[in-house]
Write an enzyme that holds these catalytic residues in place. Sequence first.
Site, PDB file in Angstrom:
ATOM      1  CB  SER A 195     -19.183  20.302 -34.492  1.00  0.00           C
ATOM      2  OG  SER A 195     -19.414  18.939 -34.149  1.00  0.00           O
ATOM      3  CG  ASP A 196     -23.090  20.538 -28.949  1.00  0.00           C
ATOM      4  OD1 ASP A 196     -22.763  19.394 -28.584  1.00  0.00           O
ATOM      5  OD2 ASP A 196     -23.793  21.285 -28.248  1.00  0.00           O
ATOM      6  CD1 TRP A 197     -25.642  14.299 -30.424  1.00  0.00           C
ATOM      7  CD2 TRP A 197     -23.892  13.778 -29.118  1.00  0.00           C
ATOM      8  NE1 TRP A 197     -25.719  12.965 -30.134  1.00  0.00           N
ATOM      9  CE2 TRP A 197     -24.664  12.620 -29.327  1.00  0.00           C
ATOM     10  CE3 TRP A 197     -22.744  13.697 -28.332  1.00  0.00           C
ATOM     11  CZ2 TRP A 197     -24.318  11.386 -28.766  1.00  0.00           C
ATOM     12  CZ3 TRP A 197     -22.398  12.480 -27.780  1.00  0.00           C
ATOM     13  CH2 TRP A 197     -23.181  11.335 -28.007  1.00  0.00           C
ATOM     14  CG  ASP A 249     -25.103  20.627 -33.435  1.00  0.00           C
ATOM     15  OD1 ASP A 249     -26.266  20.200 -33.577  1.00  0.00           O
ATOM     16  OD2 ASP A 249     -24.691  21.110 -32.373  1.00  0.00           O
TER      17      ASP A 249
END
Length: 759
Positions: free
Chosen positions: A317-319, A321
């Site tokens: 995942s991104d930060w 998210d």
Amino acid sequence: MKPFGPLLLVLAVLASAASGQDAPPAPVPIELPKIDIDGSVDDLLAQLSLEDKAGQMTQLTIGALSRAAATAQDPDGHRIDEEKLRHALVEKRLGSIINMDGAAFSAKHWQTLITTIQEIATAETAHKIPVLYGIDHVHGANYIHEATLFPHATGLAATRNLELAEMAAAVCARETRAVGIPWTFAPVLDVGRQPLWSRFYSTFGEDVHLCSAFGEAMVRGLQGSGISAPDRVAACGKHFIGYSFPFSGRDRTQVLVPERYLREYFLPPFWDAIDNTGLKTIMVNSSEINGIPVHANHSILTKLLRGQIGFEGVVVSDWEDIKKLHDYHRVAPTMKEAVRLAVDAGIDLCMVPYDFSFTDLLVELVNEGAIREEVLDESVRRILRLKYELGLFEDPFPAADAVEIIGNVEAGELSLRAARESLVLLKNDGALPIGPETRILLTGPGCDLRSPLHGPWSYTWQGRDEEAYPRSIPTLLHAFQAAHGRENVRFVPGTTYDGIIDLERAANAAHAADVIVCVLAEEPGAEQAGNIDDLALPAAQARLVRAVSFGKPLVLVLLGNRPRIITESDSLANAVLWAGYPGPKGGQAVYEALRGIFNPSGKLPFTYPRAPHNLVAYDHKFSDTADRHFGFNGFNPLYEFGHGLSYTTFESGNLVVPVTELTLADTLEFSIDVANTGAREGSETVEVFVRDLYASITPPVKRLRDFRKITLAPGESRTLTFRIPVSDLSFHNQQNMPVVEPGEFELQVGGQSAKFTVL
Ligand code: BGC
């Protein structure tokens, strides 16, 4: 110790053979131990508890496990909190850690930190699973204080030199792995078709083929032929998919895009990197597409990525998210539901990154029957496999002497080469090159700062902190003074990025100079910090250009993220050089370009707009371009994609297409002659465009299908031969399928054109 043994043995055998007089003996085959990765992963997985699995799927930032952050003044000031680290690894079974804390660490500090982490992970935890450490090394190893930085992606794309990009990525891999970090969150495979987007600089420009080609080159450089090698890392293609196309341009805001367009323009760089280079990991787009956040989109992350593309690596995942599915996108009424949605959609590893909320909720969800444990098994299998493939189970520690190669002379020379080749000479009425004895006035916000040469992700996240830059890196002013003589280079700032300092003084100094070099710049801003409301050049900088424009040779140098509108300033200038974020050697490279010490060869990887709302890419649809007021698309750029001047001249001719009737299974072959008709050596990029004359979906006027860069001596000419499979000329039809429809096509190359037919 790193597993150098077998490799060194082969080299030793070859070296002793090479030094002898006789023909070298055949190399002695070496038995390498074969590791059954699948078997090892299955064995280990079978021993893991639910809590172990949830921990492996969790990723925290190092800042959450630290007592003190590094500062610009003290790259070794970071302090790990061993109690928190031990709790995370031993109790919570944490699988992955990322990032630096505050500012770039020294190489030695990194080594100590990674060693501490891996010692606890492999000695004190129940299953002795090494930690997967990841980092944003996006233009070189930008979070290692002594490392070699390179131009950002847009600059690399401007070089049109794939080999150079691959070599730069290999340096990044080598320096990253030297401190014990085996994974970098690069390359960005988003296509830059929205110049307002704050991360435009991190793309390889607006063209799909260019993004695919450079993306693949970067992955090859990072991963090499095997990620267990002591000088390679796992790459991460990001941000899957459509992230670069926010409607408003603001980072992480909604993307509105038809599926066909998404597949046509944004999918290929990811698909190509997966298919052609074995890309190991993918990071997910933080924003929503057509109302569905990608982190919760099963159709994109599972059906498309796993099912259709066949990606087998790790999806991170991104930060924050997953949390954002709850508190930002609001598709999940609770954090727990956010976790369920994301894991169900296809996320393997969650960049939480501050706490264990994800971990604990995931355990609860499985215990409640809301998620099947087999789903976790699949993700953990991929994560463990990556750790095995990286060789972490054999040796997760950095080799003490590996730091010696960081920032070496050869890498610095490569960075200089990349900076030189990245520069694009947009305009030159003869004012360039500047003569040796001229008195130069340097003015503008980019002259005496290191940050606008480097851009974001440089020693700090935003790259703005001047204190964080090594003093050894020259600013543009330093580089000019060192090479041209202090007495011949005067500096008056004129403005900051958006405020006036001393316009009158700049104007007066301009009168006393022979040539004025005005360095316009955009302050670095990595993500949301790079959001702007207006693509126009800030008014103060436009005023500076006016103030120093009165008939003396005026040269503009453009540093920064994206094409800021300079139409008026451009009209006042005699020469314009686009430099983007060229990196630590940018000052020297710009000086040498303006002086003609080397011959610029960069080509624009994007269309330079003439007006803030005239954001039309080169591969626009057909329109009456002759009339910009009534033409449908009004394509009227200041400089076209692919534009870039040289101090020599090139001519192309004799386009020969031997076979002009082809089937889908055929390959289009043609040749063209290119000659250097000027008086000095130069490099030229031949770009191959193809136009589909009629198609069931309105065809673009042309698409880039291939390119090649060559260097020619004065008077030299060369015949280049190209081969393009007809299947590469496809577009997505109404059923969202790639097709090549029969009909007439036009090849456009080097100002020549020729028709051919697909039967
Ligand atoms: C960025 C990613 C980056 C991640 C980890 C996010 O904010 O969007 O590109 O890899 O942070 O630092």
